[in-house]
Design an enzyme around this catalytic site. Structure first.
Site, mmCIF file in Angstrom:
data_model
loop_
_atom_site.group_PDB
_atom_site.id
_atom_site.type_symbol
_atom_site.label_atom_id
_atom_site.label_comp_id
_atom_site.label_asym_id
_atom_site.label_seq_id
_atom_site.Cartn_x
_atom_site.Cartn_y
_atom_site.Cartn_z
ATOM 1 N N GLY A 252 47.281 35.302 14.402
ATOM 2 C CA GLY A 252 46.186 35.641 13.143
ATOM 3 C C GLY A 252 44.928 35.344 13.334
ATOM 4 O O GLY A 252 44.089 36.065 12.850
ATOM 5 N N GLU B 92 48.243 35.767 6.173
ATOM 6 C CA GLU B 92 49.455 35.004 5.742
ATOM 7 C C GLU B 92 49.879 34.575 6.938
ATOM 8 O O GLU B 92 50.857 35.190 7.696
ATOM 9 C CB GLU B 92 50.268 35.829 4.924
ATOM 10 C CG GLU B 92 51.237 34.560 4.243
ATOM 11 C CD GLU B 92 52.308 35.328 3.338
ATOM 12 O OE1 GLU B 92 52.819 35.025 2.416
ATOM 13 O OE2 GLU B 92 52.695 36.557 3.837
ATOM 14 N N GLY C 190 52.197 36.550 9.851
ATOM 15 C CA GLY C 190 52.655 35.918 11.153
ATOM 16 C C GLY C 190 52.397 34.585 11.656
ATOM 17 O O GLY C 190 51.822 33.817 10.879
ATOM 18 N N THR D 124 49.900 31.557 13.422
ATOM 19 C CA THR D 124 48.541 31.179 13.022
ATOM 20 C C THR D 124 47.763 31.633 14.342
ATOM 21 O O THR D 124 46.562 32.254 14.184
ATOM 22 C CB THR D 124 48.266 29.707 12.957
ATOM 23 O OG1 THR D 124 49.001 29.638 11.524
ATOM 24 C CG2 THR D 124 46.795 29.294 12.842
#
Length: 490
Positions: free
Chosen positions: A233, A250, A228, A230
């Site tokens: 994340g 990722e 998803g 940043t």
């Protein structure tokens, strides 16, 4: 698609409602009409799914089966999924606007990846014997319960790939598809159930950010695999860091396609267009920055504009459609703001950037090309996640490498040269997890690591399988040398 399931899959059973009664209307990005009403999971559903996965890992048969036996179940599920690729493609057209040709292709790629991975690890040795101070073994064992969080831009393929890698490794899974596009993922749960997966080994609950945070934070989860944005994340990474929990992230990208002076501009333009306009630019690994020598800039700009101008936008259910709408109205607004920002920053808008006049309904945006872009512009530094390409010029290869690396991201890249050796030499200078020579590729059968703001770890290929395994040391007996040392001490 009224016959499609819209609920959850928990402990081997399908659940068609949330205990809270909460539901969400899913709006078609192409028609702006309601296409599904789906239940939204709350804490009771999520906790039940985590508990089921925990029991299935601690006491169930799945982690104790051989990799061959687990592979047979997954291959049977792949056979069943093949029969549902058409349904999945049309569901994705409804839930996130992907053209059916794209949805069909991504589903096929996911199935092929699972089959290839099963073949690659079929002869996997789980025990390695060694000698040192002690005779010992390194045994590979399933890592635990995996939280798999998939993105809204490719939910069906991501759910299959994340779930299959974890399951093949012997882990059990709690999958959280995105609340924006949760319906297609249930087709994978159906296939696994029909293929004979033991109850609790795979569970699926859809919900928003609060549910995701509860999932990641749960003490019942051993490993988190997140794909998803940043910003989210980094929040996931912080939670996992505080708990010393294994995590694979990722995240975003701002990848560069670099044309060296001897590179073929037409090849580069086709590759960049395939990446930046694919799925309406909603792909983290897209080549959104095209770097070219100054004398090749005009040809590159003209080539991108020509492709952008002939791409067919329209109903994602139509076979001839090449670009569908953006997934949400909110996201289209965001991409439009970046187009306006690019103009404000002084970049030249060559084509696109508007809502197509012949498509008054739906969240469509024309494929867009900018030139005169400086790499310091926000247009070149920030992930737009839309069909927006930027052409950037350079004077020599040293500058090209510096510009390509001048990014907070490090997910993907491409290098174009008539000399493959020269391209490989240049590619070694790039700080990114993957590089393709003379093309754009998403090779999900191979490992791709993520660096910088693009993430941590690897989830694909044999190495992705190893991420979901625990290497455990078994000391067996002292070696002759250790025995002699023991005699001296006594």
């Amino acid at each position: 698609m009224t016959d499609t399931r819209t609920g959850f899959f928990i402990d081997g059973h399908f659940v068609d409602h949330a205990s809270t009664g909460a539901t969400a209307e899913l709006i078609s990005p192409a028609t702006e009409e309601v296409v599904f009403e789906v239940p939204v999971a709350g804490a009771p559903e999520l906790d039940a799914a985590i508990d089921a996965a925990r029991r299935a890992f601690d006491d169930g048969p799945w982690p104790r089966m051989s990799v061959k036996e687990r592979g047979e179940v997954l291959l049977a599920a792949c056979d069943l999924i093949e029969g549902e690729l058409e349904t999945a493609a049309h569901v994705q057209a409804d839930e996130m606007g992907a053209p059916v040709s794209l949805g069909r292709m991504s589903g096929r790629s996911a199935v092929d990846m699972v089959r290839e991975l099963c073949a690659n690890v079929a002869g996997y040795s789980e025990v390695e014997s060694r000698s040192g101070a002690w005779d010992y073994e390194i045994r590979s064992e399933p890592y635990g319960v995996v939280a798999a969080i998939s993105p809204w831009n490719g939910p069906f393929a991501a759910t299959i790939m994340k779930g299959a890698v974890a399951l093949l490794a012997g882990c059990t899974v709690v999958d959280k598809p995105p609340v924006e596009s949760p319906v297609s993922s249930l087709l994978f749960a159906e296939a696994l159930s029909a293929a004979g997966l033991p109850a609790g080994a795979f569970n699926l609950v859809a919900g928003g950010g609060e549910l995701g945070e509860r999932l990641v934070s749960s003490s019942g989860i051993d490993l988190v695999s997140f794909t998803g944005g940043t910003a989210v994340g980094k929040q996931v990474g912080r939670i996992c860091g505080e708990q010393l929990k294994r995590v694979v992230l990722e995240l975003g990208g701002k990848s560069a396609g670099v044309v060296l002076p001897d590179g073929d501009v037409a090849t580069a333009v086709r590759a960049v267009a395939a990446g930046v306009f694919y799925n309406s630019g909603q792909v983290c690994s897209s080549l959104t920055r095209l770097l070219v020598p100054r004398d090749l800039a005009d040809a590159a700009v003209a080539g991108l504009a020509e492709i952008a101008g002939r791409l067919r936008l329209g109903d994602p259910h139509e076979e001839t459609t090449q670009l569908g709408p953006l997934a949400t109205s909110r996201h289209r607004d965001r991409v439009e703001r970046y187009v306006a920002l690019g103009v404000e920053e002084g970049a030249q808008l060559v084509c696109g950037g508007n809502r197509p006049a012949d498509l008054p309904r739906g969240w469509f945006l024309e494929p867009t090309v900018f030139t005169g872009v400086s790499n310091s512009m926000r247009l070149a530094q920030e992930e737009i996640f839309g069909p927006v390409a930027s052409v950037i010029t350079y004077t020599d290869e040293a500058e090209a490498a510096a510009v390509a690396n001048d990014s907070p991201y490090g997910l993907n890249a491409a290098v174009f040269s008539a000399d493959e050796g020269r391209a490989l030499d240049f590619a070694r200078r790039l700080r990114t997890g993957a590089v393709t020579i003379n093309d754009f590729a998403q090779n999900f059968s191979a490992p791709r690591w993520h660096i910088k703001d693009s993430g941590i770890g690897v989830r694909t290929g044999r190495e992705g399988y190893e991420t979901h395994r625990l290497a455990k040391l078994y000391n067996l007996r002292p070696s002759a040398r250790a025995a002699r040392n023991a005699e001296i001490v006594t």
